[in-house]
Design an enzyme around this catalytic site. Structure first.
Site, PDB file in Angstrom:
ATOM      1  N   SER A  19       1.904 -52.246 -43.721  1.00 50.01           N
ATOM      2  CA  SER A  19       3.050 -53.236 -43.082  1.00 50.01           C
ATOM      3  C   SER A  19       2.778 -53.782 -41.781  1.00 50.01           C
ATOM      4  O   SER A  19       1.937 -53.387 -41.029  1.00 50.01           O
ATOM      5  CB  SER A  19       4.362 -52.227 -42.999  1.00 50.01           C
ATOM      6  N   LYS A  20       3.354 -54.528 -41.417  1.00 52.37           N
ATOM      7  CA  LYS A  20       3.182 -55.414 -40.367  1.00 52.37           C
ATOM      8  C   LYS A  20       3.364 -54.453 -39.025  1.00 52.37           C
ATOM      9  O   LYS A  20       2.641 -54.716 -37.968  1.00 52.37           O
ATOM     10  CB  LYS A  20       4.217 -56.619 -40.004  1.00 52.37           C
ATOM     11  N   ARG A  21       4.007 -53.566 -39.124  1.00 55.56           N
ATOM     12  CA  ARG A  21       4.467 -52.694 -38.097  1.00 55.56           C
ATOM     13  C   ARG A  21       3.253 -51.913 -37.609  1.00 55.56           C
ATOM     14  O   ARG A  21       3.178 -51.546 -36.475  1.00 55.56           O
ATOM     15  CB  ARG A  21       5.742 -51.790 -38.480  1.00 55.56           C
TER      16      ARG A  21
END
Ligand code: GLU
Length: 473
Positions: free
Chosen positions: A243-245
């Protein structure tokens, strides 16, 4: 059989690393089999269109060395074909009109949710009479067309996961044609893969649950069923879905940080597959040769940033200084570093083997070019004192002042003359080399002092020494 593979992204505005892997595997397999690799833009979700996304995608694929063999197909330009196919299903009774309002469908979903029953359309509109349908159509009531999932079971084989069977009663009567006249993904993907003679559908694992619907459609249309290969998920180190996080997911972001396309290709190729398991670096041609669908892992592949960094360093080390300077040009320009200077070439030469990304070169150059600030205590070697550091820096200053300009182009000569000074005075290396190196770099850690003198040249080296001396007063 002429192998045809395809990469079928929705134009989101960037290429996800998972998308790069799908495109790469599809490309590798097609090339290995002397087949054809296609690009199809799946832009049937009009609400999600992103300006310029298609051009960006095509350009990134080109940068990555994965150009399609034909002009890209654009689904929004093929609406007639999908309508025709929907009509075929309607005529055969394999699909039906549905006029249910959004409100009704939402209420139905909420009810099913509350009852914890599977969320499926309840087929209310399946029971409309021909006349009712005709009059609703005549009065332009909005509608969708739904697939009439037959009774029974659906079985298919995935090249990676093996045979999978699903009870059809678990499959929803999927919308095939939306109120805006656009097909859904499920209809368009089947129609197009058949129309384009795709023989191998390689894509991410998240699509495997859609395959039963597709197989039902293939059978209804009487199309030959292609081979499916669903690639394992790409995971963060904590095993959650990438994920981008937890870091970048767009290929463009990695390129912008100074990772090389060939690194990204090699790295992504190994997400879920290792051709020989005895090494990590493969040329593109080796990847084509060794690609093997049957060797792809079933379990998720962890995206290991440390490995990516290591690999980029390995690829950078295969390049000459000139090549690196050329590749790093956009990064240097952005950092406002003077490109054509002998100084920059020397920085590159010295730092080359330590670079992780191209951006690092710009960062290093900026560091060397900027005024240095440090705690004067740093100039003193741990086994010496201020007076000793000052004495040596002073002597070295005199030595370098008396050194011919040409000598500054020769690292070995520079080293020999400093070493001679150490020997003649019977000094310890640390007493001399530590303050020299620290004064030149302004850092606890840096390349060795001879490299630094060579890199800075006479004038700047002397400037740094006298600055250090001024701090030690
Ligand atoms: N359009 C889908 C996506 O964006 C492609 C799925 C497929 O390859 O069938 O990933």
């Amino acid at each position: 059989m002429n192998v045809v593979t395809r990469f079928a992204p929705s134009p989101t505005g960037y290429l996800h690393v998972g998308g790069l892997r799908t495109a790469l595997y599809s490309y590798l397999y097609a090339k290995q089999q002397k087949g054809t690799f296609l690009l199809r833009i799946e832009d049937t979700d009009q609400a999600r269109l992103v300006e310029g996304a298609v051009e960006a995608l095509i350009s990134t694929l080109k940068t990555m060395g994965l150009p399609p063999d034909r002009e890209p197909y654009i689904q929004s330009q093929r609406l007639g074909l999908y309508r025709e196919h929907v009509q075929r299903l309607l005529d055969k009774g394999d699909a039906y009109y549905c006029f249910c309002s959004k409100e009704r469908l939402t209420a139905l979903r909420e009810e099913q949710q509350a009852m914890k029953s599977p969320m499926k359309y309840d087929r209310m509109c399946l029971h409309l009479s021909k006349d009712e349908i005709a009059s609703k159509l005549a009065s332009n009531e909005p509608y969708v067309v739904r697939l009439l999932v037959p009774e029974g079971k659906t079985t298919f084989t995935d090249e990676i996961r093996g045979e999978i069977t699903i009870e059809n009663k678990e499959v929803d009567d999927q919308v095939l044609l939306k109120t805006d006249g656009f097909p859904t993904y499920h209809l368009a993907v089947v129609v197009d893969d058949n129309d384009m003679h795709v023989t191998h559908i390689i894509r991410g694992d998240e699509w495997i649950s859609s395959v039963p619907k597709h197989v039902i459609l293939y059978n209804m249309f009487g199309f030959a069923i292609p081979k499916f290969a669903h690639l394992p998920l790409i995971l963060n180190p904590d095993k959650s879905k990438l994920s981008k996080r937890q870091g970048d997911v767009a290929v463009e972001d990695y390129l912008a940080k100074g990772y090389l396309p060939e690194t990204l290709i090699n790295f992504v190729a190994l997400l879920g597959f290792n051709p020989t398991a005895d090494r990590e670096i493969y040329t593109f041609n080796e990847l084509i040769e060794l690609f093997d669908l049957s060797k792809i892992n079933k379990s998720g592949a962890v995206f290991d940033h440390a490995k990516l960094d290591w690999m980029n360093g390995m690829y950078l080390r295969t390049k000459s200084t000139q090549e690196i300077l050329t590749l790093a040009k956009p990064f240097l320009e952005k950092a406002n570093v003077e490109i054509n200077s002998a100084f920059l070439t020397r920085i590159c030469e010295i730092e080359k083997d330590r670079l992780v990304t191209l951006q690092d070169l710009a960062d290093r150059a900026l560091e060397y070019l900027s005024a240095i600030e440090y705690d004067p205590a740093m100039l003193v070697w741990k086994k010496a004192d201020v007076a000793d550091a000052r004495m040596h820096l002073h002597s070295l200053q005199t030595l370098l002042e008396g050194t011919l300009n040409e000598t500054f182009d020769d690292r070995a000569l520079l080293e020999a003359s400093v070493k001679k000074y150490i020997e003649e005075g019977s000094y310890q290396n640390g007493n001399v080399l530590w303050p020299l190196r620290a004064a030149l770099s302004g850092k606890e850690k840096s390349p060795n002092p001879f490299e630094l003198i060579w890199m800075f040249g006479k004038e700047e080296s002397l400037k740094r020494l006298s600055h250090a001396l001024s701090l030690l007063k």
